[in-house]
Design an enzyme around this catalytic site. Structure first.
Site, PDB file in Angstrom:
ATOM      1  N   LYS A  11      -1.360  -3.610  -4.105  1.00  0.00           N
ATOM      2  CA  LYS A  11      -1.875  -4.945  -3.776  1.00  0.00           C
ATOM      3  C   LYS A  11      -2.292  -5.726  -5.031  1.00  0.00           C
ATOM      4  CE  LYS A  11      -3.139  -3.678   0.901  1.00  0.00           C
ATOM      5  NZ  LYS A  11      -4.068  -3.936   2.027  1.00  0.00           N
ATOM      6  N   ASN A 114      -7.795  -2.904  -0.864  1.00  0.00           N
ATOM      7  CA  ASN A 114      -7.841  -1.442  -0.764  1.00  0.00           C
ATOM      8  C   ASN A 114      -6.679  -0.780  -1.524  1.00  0.00           C
ATOM      9  OD1 ASN A 114      -5.894  -2.239   1.048  1.00  0.00           O
ATOM     10  ND2 ASN A 114      -6.631  -0.995   2.749  1.00  0.00           N
TER      11      ASN A 114
END
Ligand code: CMP
Length: 143
Positions: A11, A114
């Protein structure tokens, strides 16, 4: 026992922290083969489509915003029992609840940032891999 492919995204925050190499190394050290990989930035419509199953959840808007906030590394991974083994390697969705030594525990900061995504079923792994990689860009483990 799950099938032998899964899809991961490193991410934006983990990419920004320059953790992509360390995360990919954890992945290959755990026995996964990288069938396909690329760095890209998701557009808002792409992120909305990818996370469509969550469109009625309160976190959907923020999730789309954070996933489009910078580049990601997206990779198709291959290993026996890929879904389950990858979910074990990354840990629980919330890094604070993820077991020690897992990728989300070590590289994530909160439930949204996360560190990585991982497919949650064989059906979704196929849909998610098709979303990013045509068959011509996939190179399976030799032998
Ligand atoms: P991911 O594996 O990418 O799949 C969906 C994402 O939604 C998940 O990781 C989290 O980043 C995010 N998410 C899931 N549950 C919540 C929640 N309760 N609050 C905020 N974000 C969430």
């Amino acid at each position: 026992m799950t099938g032998n492919i899964t899809l991961t995204m490193i991410k934006p925050l983990a990419f920004r922290n320059n953790s992509s190499g360390n995360i990919l190394s954890r992945i290959t050290n755990a026995g996964f083969w990288i069938v396909a990989a690329k760095t890209m930035q998701l557009s808002i419509p792409q992120a909305q489509k990818f996370y469509e199953v969550h469109k009625d959840r309160p976190f959907y808007k923020n999730l789309v915003e954070s996933m489009t906030s910078g580049p990601i590394v997206v990779a198709m991974l291959e290993k026996e029992n890929a879904i389950e083994d990858y979910r074990t390697l990354i840990g629980k969705t919330n890094p604070a609840e993820a077991a020690e030594g897992t990728i989300r525990r070590d590289f994530g900061t909160d439930i949204e940032a996360n560190a990585v995504h991982g497919s949650d079923s064989d059906e979704n792994a196929n849909i998610e891999c098709d979303f990013f990689f045509p068959k011509s860009e996939r190179f399976h483990r030799p032998g």
